[in-house]
Design a protein around this motif. Structure first.
Motif, PDB file in Angstrom:
ATOM      1  N   LYS A  67      12.887   0.062   1.030  1.00 32.28           N
ATOM      2  CA  LYS A  67      11.829   0.614   1.599  1.00 32.28           C
ATOM      3  C   LYS A  67      11.012   0.265   2.776  1.00 32.28           C
ATOM      4  O   LYS A  67      10.415   1.013   3.332  1.00 32.28           O
ATOM      5  N   ALA A  68      11.072  -0.792   2.914  1.00 32.21           N
ATOM      6  CA  ALA A  68      10.198  -0.974   4.107  1.00 32.21           C
ATOM      7  C   ALA A  68      11.018  -1.110   5.445  1.00 32.21           C
ATOM      8  O   ALA A  68       9.984  -1.209   6.512  1.00 32.21           O
ATOM      9  N   ARG A  79      16.457  -8.426   3.077  1.00 26.39           N
ATOM     10  CA  ARG A  79      15.037  -9.222   3.424  1.00 26.39           C
ATOM     11  C   ARG A  79      14.332  -7.919   3.670  1.00 26.39           C
ATOM     12  O   ARG A  79      13.756  -8.144   4.259  1.00 26.39           O
ATOM     13  N   CYS A  80      14.970  -7.202   3.027  1.00 24.68           N
ATOM     14  CA  CYS A  80      14.065  -5.737   3.637  1.00 24.68           C
ATOM     15  C   CYS A  80      12.796  -5.649   3.331  1.00 24.68           C
ATOM     16  O   CYS A  80      11.497  -4.797   3.920  1.00 24.68           O
ATOM     17  N   GLN A  81      12.769  -5.779   2.482  1.00 19.29           N
ATOM     18  CA  GLN A  81      10.879  -6.071   1.567  1.00 19.29           C
ATOM     19  C   GLN A  81      10.042  -7.612   2.734  1.00 19.29           C
ATOM     20  O   GLN A  81       8.775  -7.477   1.713  1.00 19.29           O
ATOM     21  N   ASP A  82      10.272  -8.190   2.865  1.00 23.72           N
ATOM     22  CA  ASP A  82      10.086  -9.226   4.211  1.00 23.72           C
ATOM     23  C   ASP A  82       9.306  -9.020   5.026  1.00 23.72           C
ATOM     24  O   ASP A  82       9.646  -7.673   5.516  1.00 23.72           O
ATOM     25  N   LEU A  83       7.686  -8.984   5.037  1.00 24.94           N
ATOM     26  CA  LEU A  83       7.192  -8.740   6.532  1.00 24.94           C
ATOM     27  C   LEU A  83       6.835  -9.807   7.205  1.00 24.94           C
ATOM     28  O   LEU A  83       6.454 -11.021   6.962  1.00 24.94           O
ATOM     29  N   GLY A  84       6.369  -9.459   8.036  1.00 26.36           N
ATOM     30  CA  GLY A  84       5.631 -10.849   9.266  1.00 26.36           C
ATOM     31  C   GLY A  84       4.127 -10.829   9.118  1.00 26.36           C
ATOM     32  O   GLY A  84       3.804 -10.254   7.876  1.00 26.36           O
ATOM     33  N   ASN A  85       3.908 -11.072   9.865  1.00 21.28           N
ATOM     34  CA  ASN A  85       2.025 -11.416   9.741  1.00 21.28           C
ATOM     35  C   ASN A  85       1.519 -10.600  10.269  1.00 21.28           C
ATOM     36  O   ASN A  85      -0.034 -10.774   9.779  1.00 21.28           O
TER      37      ASN A  85
END
Length: 386
Positions: A67-68, A79-85
């Motif tokens: 969902k990200a 990596r769709c649920q990885d976020l940046g800063n």
């Protein structure tokens, strides 16, 4: 490298950690989360060959958990649920010439709650109202002229039938203004009394919110979307998804799992200066995990904004830490334009401008509870207070 989509069985699970290092450099190339997902998307089942069975395989993951992402490329990636800063978009601030009309539109038309958890002193005076929309807000303040984003802001709100009914009820009170709305397939297009446009979408399986600000879409000069994305990656360490909308290149900066800021190239703007000229003074506020290093980069580039009307001026890092925030406007090119780019620019040139209120996670209003009327229970985070 194209990975096969073989589902890991219990027998294969002990090999997962030993294989993981083989995947690390190619997560972004995974097109399907499992063989079931491949079939449901209409893809062809991979034929098992000696080379395929020896290749590192992706674990079976529920597609509903993806969902990200704000773009198809991200939704296909493990990596769709990885976020940046940048972790959360908190508010969009707009000035309006008539607070009463704004209250009718945002409070009664859109059905948003005027924030009961804040005082006039906290908001900046009685001329400012904060309207809650999920875990986010519109900050609406009285000003000499209306501030508007150049393209419709995408919102998520449930129950469009009730929304249309509310908009019909306020129409007579907003006669003579720019207020308008039209229900289309899958959305409701709405214009506030002062010309600010919204595209209201229903919650979907790809959303992590049932209501909120989904995407602020901004037009930019041809050949500059990737360069603007590079600024956010270098200065803010943000995650950026590159793609295309209506055949025009775009760059979406992820502001947490539920919101994004998308720059879409537009042939109407022949130069970066033309796009900058559409800025009417509005700003966004957002939170980031690594605060001080971003502040240092902004100051080193000479774009720390000190000439503004608010109290939170931050000429030094100590001041920024005192307020837990700082402000900037200009988005700079981090490299010269590539050969053949339709818009020519040099490193350090301004590519875009609008207000950024950049906050640390120590800010006292980070993720505080926001009341939303009409929400006895909501899908993602619990009852009543969102």
């Amino acid at each position: 490298m194209q990975l096969t989509s073989l589902t890991l069985t219990g027998r294969a699970l002990p090999q997962l950690h030993s294989r993981r290092k083989k995947w690390e450099s190619c997560w972004e190339d995974v097109k399907y989360c499992s063989e079931r997902c491949r079939r449901s998307r209409g893809g062809q089942t991979a034929q098992a060959t000696p080379s395929a069975t020896m290749a590192p395989t992706a674990p079976s993951v529920s597609h509903s958990s993806f969902k990200a992402g704000r773009s198809p490329d991200i939704n296909k990636s493990l990596r769709c649920q990885d976020l940046g800063n940048i972790v959360h978009l908190e508010h969009l601030n707009l000035e309006v010439p008539d607070k009463e009309q704004a209250g009718i539109f945002y409070g009664e038309g859109l059905g948003l709650s005027a924030d009961p958890g804040s005082t006039a002193a906290q908001r900046g005076g009685v001329a400012v109202t904060w309207f809650n929309i999920g875990r986010q807000q519109f900050h609406i303040s009285k000003g000499p002229e209306a501030q508007r984003t150049p393209l419709p802001v995408k919102l998520v709100l449930p129950n469009h039938a009730a929304l249309v009914q509310r908009l019909e009820l306020v129409a007579s009170h907003l006669e003579g203004t720019q207020f308008a709305f039209e229900q289309t397939e899958g959305s409701v297009m709405v214009t506030d009394p002062f010309g600010q446009q919204f595209e209201v979408l229903a919650p979907s399986d790809d959303d992590t919110i049932s209501r909120g600000i989904k995407d602020i879409v901004l037009p930019c000069a041809p050949g500059t979307a990737a360069a603007i994305g590079a600024f956010y990656k270098k200065f803010y360490m943000a995650r950026v998804a590159y793609g295309a909308q209506d055949s025009m290149d775009s760059a979406s900066v992820l502001f947490g799992p539920s919101s994004s800021l998308t720059f879409v190239e537009d042939d109407e703007y022949k130069t970066a200066e033309a796009a900058i000229g559409d800025f009417e003074g509005w700003h966004i506020a957002f939170y980031m995990a690594n605060f001080s290093s971003v502040y240092d980069k902004v100051c080193d580039a000479g774009i720390n904004l000190l000439d503004h009307k608010y109290n939170d001026k931050a000429p030094t890092l100590e001041d920024a830490l005192k307020w837990s925030q700082f402000r900037m406007v200009d988005i700079l090119a981090v490299d010269d334009s590539p050969e053949g780019c339709p818009t020519s620019y040099k490193s350090g040139d301004v590519l875009y401008s609008f207000g950024h209120e950049a906050r640390s996670l120590y800010h006292p209003r980070y993720m505080r509870s926001l009341y939303n009327k009409g929400t006895n229970v909501y899908d993602d985070h619990g009852p009543n207070l969102i």
